[in-house]
Design a protein around this motif. Structure first.
Motif, short mmCIF file in Angstrom:
data_model
loop_
_atom_site.label_atom_id
_atom_site.label_comp_id
_atom_site.label_asym_id
_atom_site.label_seq_id
_atom_site.Cartn_x
_atom_site.Cartn_y
_atom_site.Cartn_z
N TRP A 106 -1.70 -11.01 -7.79
CA TRP A 106 -1.08 -11.67 -6.66
C TRP A 106 0.30 -12.38 -7.24
CZ3 TRP A 106 -3.20 -11.57 -2.11
CH2 TRP A 106 -2.78 -12.33 -0.88
N ASP A 107 0.42 -12.79 -8.23
CA ASP A 107 1.92 -13.53 -8.56
C ASP A 107 2.91 -12.67 -9.06
OD1 ASP A 107 0.55 -15.99 -8.23
OD2 ASP A 107 -0.17 -16.02 -10.35
N SER A 108 2.57 -11.20 -8.97
CA SER A 108 3.57 -10.08 -9.30
C SER A 108 4.90 -10.27 -8.31
CB SER A 108 2.83 -8.84 -8.87
OG SER A 108 3.83 -7.64 -8.94
N ASP A 109 6.01 -10.00 -9.01
CA ASP A 109 7.23 -9.88 -8.31
C ASP A 109 7.27 -8.88 -7.21
OD1 ASP A 109 7.62 -7.95 -9.91
OD2 ASP A 109 9.46 -8.78 -10.90
N VAL A 110 6.44 -8.01 -6.82
CA VAL A 110 6.76 -7.08 -5.71
C VAL A 110 6.07 -7.51 -4.46
CG1 VAL A 110 6.00 -5.05 -7.36
CG2 VAL A 110 4.31 -6.05 -6.13
N GLY A 111 6.89 -7.05 -3.14
CA GLY A 111 6.40 -7.37 -1.99
C GLY A 111 6.84 -8.80 -1.67
N ASN A 112 6.24 -9.32 -0.63
CA ASN A 112 6.47 -10.79 -0.06
C ASN A 112 6.11 -11.80 -1.01
OD1 ASN A 112 7.43 -12.93 1.42
ND2 ASN A 112 6.75 -11.88 3.39
N VAL A 113 6.77 -12.11 -2.11
CA VAL A 113 6.11 -13.17 -3.12
C VAL A 113 6.39 -14.53 -2.36
CG1 VAL A 113 6.64 -14.35 -5.18
CG2 VAL A 113 7.25 -11.95 -4.84
N VAL A 114 7.19 -14.78 -1.21
CA VAL A 114 7.35 -15.95 -0.80
C VAL A 114 6.05 -16.49 -0.18
CG1 VAL A 114 8.35 -17.52 0.93
CG2 VAL A 114 9.68 -16.18 -0.82
N ALA A 115 5.75 -15.27 0.85
CA ALA A 115 4.29 -15.32 1.77
C ALA A 115 3.17 -15.67 0.73
CB ALA A 115 4.33 -14.13 2.59
N ARG A 116 2.93 -14.96 -0.28
CA ARG A 116 1.64 -14.92 -0.98
C ARG A 116 1.84 -16.26 -1.55
NH1 ARG A 116 3.24 -9.70 -2.57
NH2 ARG A 116 3.53 -10.60 -4.93
N THR A 117 2.98 -16.91 -2.25
CA THR A 117 2.86 -18.07 -2.83
C THR A 117 2.56 -19.09 -2.04
OG1 THR A 117 4.75 -17.55 -4.30
CG2 THR A 117 4.29 -19.81 -3.88
N GLU A 118 3.02 -19.05 -0.42
CA GLU A 118 2.62 -20.01 0.40
C GLU A 118 0.85 -19.97 0.76
OE1 GLU A 118 3.40 -21.32 5.14
OE2 GLU A 118 4.62 -19.84 4.22
N PHE A 119 0.45 -18.79 0.52
CA PHE A 119 -0.97 -18.70 0.90
C PHE A 119 -1.56 -19.11 -0.43
CE2 PHE A 119 -4.71 -15.90 0.49
CZ PHE A 119 -5.23 -16.27 1.64
N PHE A 124 -5.24 -4.76 -3.95
CA PHE A 124 -4.03 -4.94 -4.67
C PHE A 124 -4.15 -5.19 -5.81
CE2 PHE A 124 -0.67 -8.34 -4.86
CZ PHE A 124 0.45 -7.41 -5.32
N ARG A 125 -3.56 -4.52 -6.91
CA ARG A 125 -3.56 -5.13 -8.26
C ARG A 125 -2.05 -5.38 -8.73
NH1 ARG A 125 -8.27 -6.53 -8.61
NH2 ARG A 125 -9.87 -4.68 -8.81
N PHE A 178 1.05 -1.24 0.06
CA PHE A 178 -0.23 0.07 -0.09
C PHE A 178 0.87 1.17 -0.11
CE2 PHE A 178 -2.33 3.34 1.98
CZ PHE A 178 -3.57 3.55 1.42
N HIS A 179 2.02 1.20 0.77
CA HIS A 179 2.84 2.28 0.95
C HIS A 179 3.45 2.63 -0.33
CE1 HIS A 179 1.60 3.17 4.84
NE2 HIS A 179 1.88 2.20 5.37
N ASP A 180 3.67 1.53 -1.09
CA ASP A 180 4.55 1.64 -2.51
C ASP A 180 3.68 1.86 -3.55
OD1 ASP A 180 6.99 0.80 -1.07
OD2 ASP A 180 6.89 -0.94 -1.57
N GLY A 181 2.32 2.12 -3.12
CA GLY A 181 1.33 2.47 -4.41
C GLY A 181 0.87 1.46 -5.01
N GLN A 182 0.88 0.22 -4.64
CA GLN A 182 0.42 -0.87 -5.19
C GLN A 182 -1.15 -1.11 -5.35
OE1 GLN A 182 2.00 -2.47 -7.27
NE2 GLN A 182 4.13 -1.40 -7.18
N PHE A 183 -1.86 -0.29 -4.41
CA PHE A 183 -3.29 -0.49 -4.31
C PHE A 183 -4.09 0.31 -5.35
CE2 PHE A 183 -1.96 -2.95 -0.98
CZ PHE A 183 -3.01 -3.96 -0.46
N ARG A 184 -5.31 0.17 -5.96
CA ARG A 184 -6.18 0.83 -6.72
C ARG A 184 -7.50 0.96 -5.99
NH1 ARG A 184 -1.70 1.54 -7.62
NH2 ARG A 184 -0.49 1.67 -9.81
#
Length: 401
Positions: free
Chosen positions: A117-130, A111-112, A82-88
């Motif tokens: 969700w598979d984007s390479d921004v942020g915590n990709v490892v956590a989102r992949t596990e989820f 979040f777009r 969100f702070h990186d401007g990734q929400f719309r």
């Protein structure tokens, strides 16, 4: 002026038509909360009791469903994104900014992230596990609900995102999916539709006093208990209403031999496990443009007991967007500030189920049959959740040709 939607599509579809038959257990479903459910190689992520709730139009609520390390990782990931401007901005249609009077202090953001969700921004490892955990849940639902195309991957197949509500934000009453024929010219342009809605909350220590509850508007437990036919969809035909005090779902079939449409209910003989379609519309008809009142097409002796799920009053954002009338959208329920809090919260509904967004809680329900809303966030922090929809194949789309 009456607009006929799809005689042509109905004729084309005879060359490519398949159904999605839904099974249903005879056990009772209610809207009470379930105990927590964890996954191992041999145990499911969701119980048979919760499956029955979903299939009958109830709400499955599973506390402590998400492991604590994922709660923390995903919450922190959402905040950083969100702070990186990734929400719309995200309203109930794709016109949130221009036609829905969007305000970051009154509406949700999602979040777009470019590719999602598979984007390479942020915590990709956590989102992949989820995502892997949600895939396991989806496969279990596909089998248990007898919705086999839920299990498959593919283009536009499933949606997964973060929801972000600032203090003061809320979301009006709506459905997550509607019959393709009621969506106007775009209704049959995609190969899949939303089938199952899910939410996983990420705020530790959230209290009722902070607001932001998911308000679900199911039928009463007594009514749900009488239901013997799975809600949402029957043989590819989506549900548009209820009869007999909400006991029996009403489905819309737009692929009739006549080229028109018909409304029907399903009689389920539990002894022989056979289902029988019973046409309840007076005659085959052409589905008009929004706003649609299906009651006028019903047989007179049934009309009084019919309750339509989505109408221009109950679901104004969808009705106005499907009709393509931006002015109606901005003057109706789309601007949250133009309606009273009492009306917005649907407080006069006979059955209300509020779900406090406590971290780790999973909520699952049928996307077609359950109206819901998000009450205003009254606390001082953001309400954050991972949310999404599992898709089923549509019985026909222009993309299939």
């Amino acid at each position: 002026m009456t607009i006929t939607r799809r005689p042509l599509a109905a004729m084309i579809a005879t060359a490519y038509l398949f159904t999605s038959c839904h099974g249903l257990s005879s056990n009772t479903a209610t809207t009470t909360s379930s105990s927590s459910c964890s996954s191992t190689n041999n145990s499911p992520l969701i119980s048979s009791t919760d499956i029955q709730k979903i299939s009958r139009g109830g709400v499955a609520i599973i506390p402590n469903w998400l492991p604590s390390h994922l709660i923390t990782s995903l919450h922190d990931d959402a905040q950083q994104l969100f702070h990186d401007g990734q929400f719309r901005p995200d309203g109930l249609t794709n016109t949130a900014i221009k036609e829905q009077g969007f305000s970051p202090k009154a509406d949700r953001q999602t979040f777009r992230g470019g590719a999602g969700w598979d984007s390479d921004v942020g915590n990709v490892v956590a989102r992949t596990e989820f995502a892997d955990r949600m895939k396991e849940l989806r496969v279990q639902l596909a089998q248990a609900l007898n919705r086999p195309t839920l299990a498959a991957e593919g283009k536009l197949k499933h949606e997964m995102t973060y929801n972000w509500y600032e203090p003061g934000a809320k979301l009006g009453r709506h459905l997550d999916e509607h019959h393709e024929e009621t969506k106007g010219p775009t209704g049959w342009t995609v190969p899949t539709r939303r089938s199952v809605t899910w939410l996983v909350y990420l705020n530790e220590g959230w209290t009722k006093e902070e607001g932001g509850a998911l308000r679900c508007l199911p039928r009463s437990d007594a009514t749900v208990e009488k239901n013997r036919v799975q809600v949402g969809c029957h043989e590819g035909n989506l549900q548009v209403g209820w009869i007999n005090d909400g006991v029996d779902p009403v489905f819309l079939d737009v692929f009739r031999e006549s080229g028109g449409a018909a409304l029907y209910q399903v009689n389920n003989n539990n002894d022989s496990n056979e289902e029988e379609r019973v046409i309840i519309s007076e005659r085959d008809f052409n589905v008009p443009a929004q706003p649609i009142d299906f009651s006028k097409f019903l047989k007179e002796d049934i009309r009084e007991s019919f309750a339509q799920i989505s109408t221009s009053r109950l679901d104004p954002r969808f009705a106005s967007a499907a009709a393509g009338t931006a002015s109606a959208a901005s003057s109706a329920d789309n601007n949250n500030n133009k309606i009273s809090q009492h009306d917005f919260d649907c407080s006069d509904e006979p059955t209300i189920l509020d779900v406090t967004p406590v971290a780790g809680t999973l909520v699952v329900f049928d996307s077609v049959s359950l109206p819901h809303l998000v009450r205003e966030v009254t606390g001082k922090r953001q309400r954050i959740a991972a949310t999404g929809w599992f898709h089923e194949d549509s019985q026909f789309s222009l993309e299939m040709l």
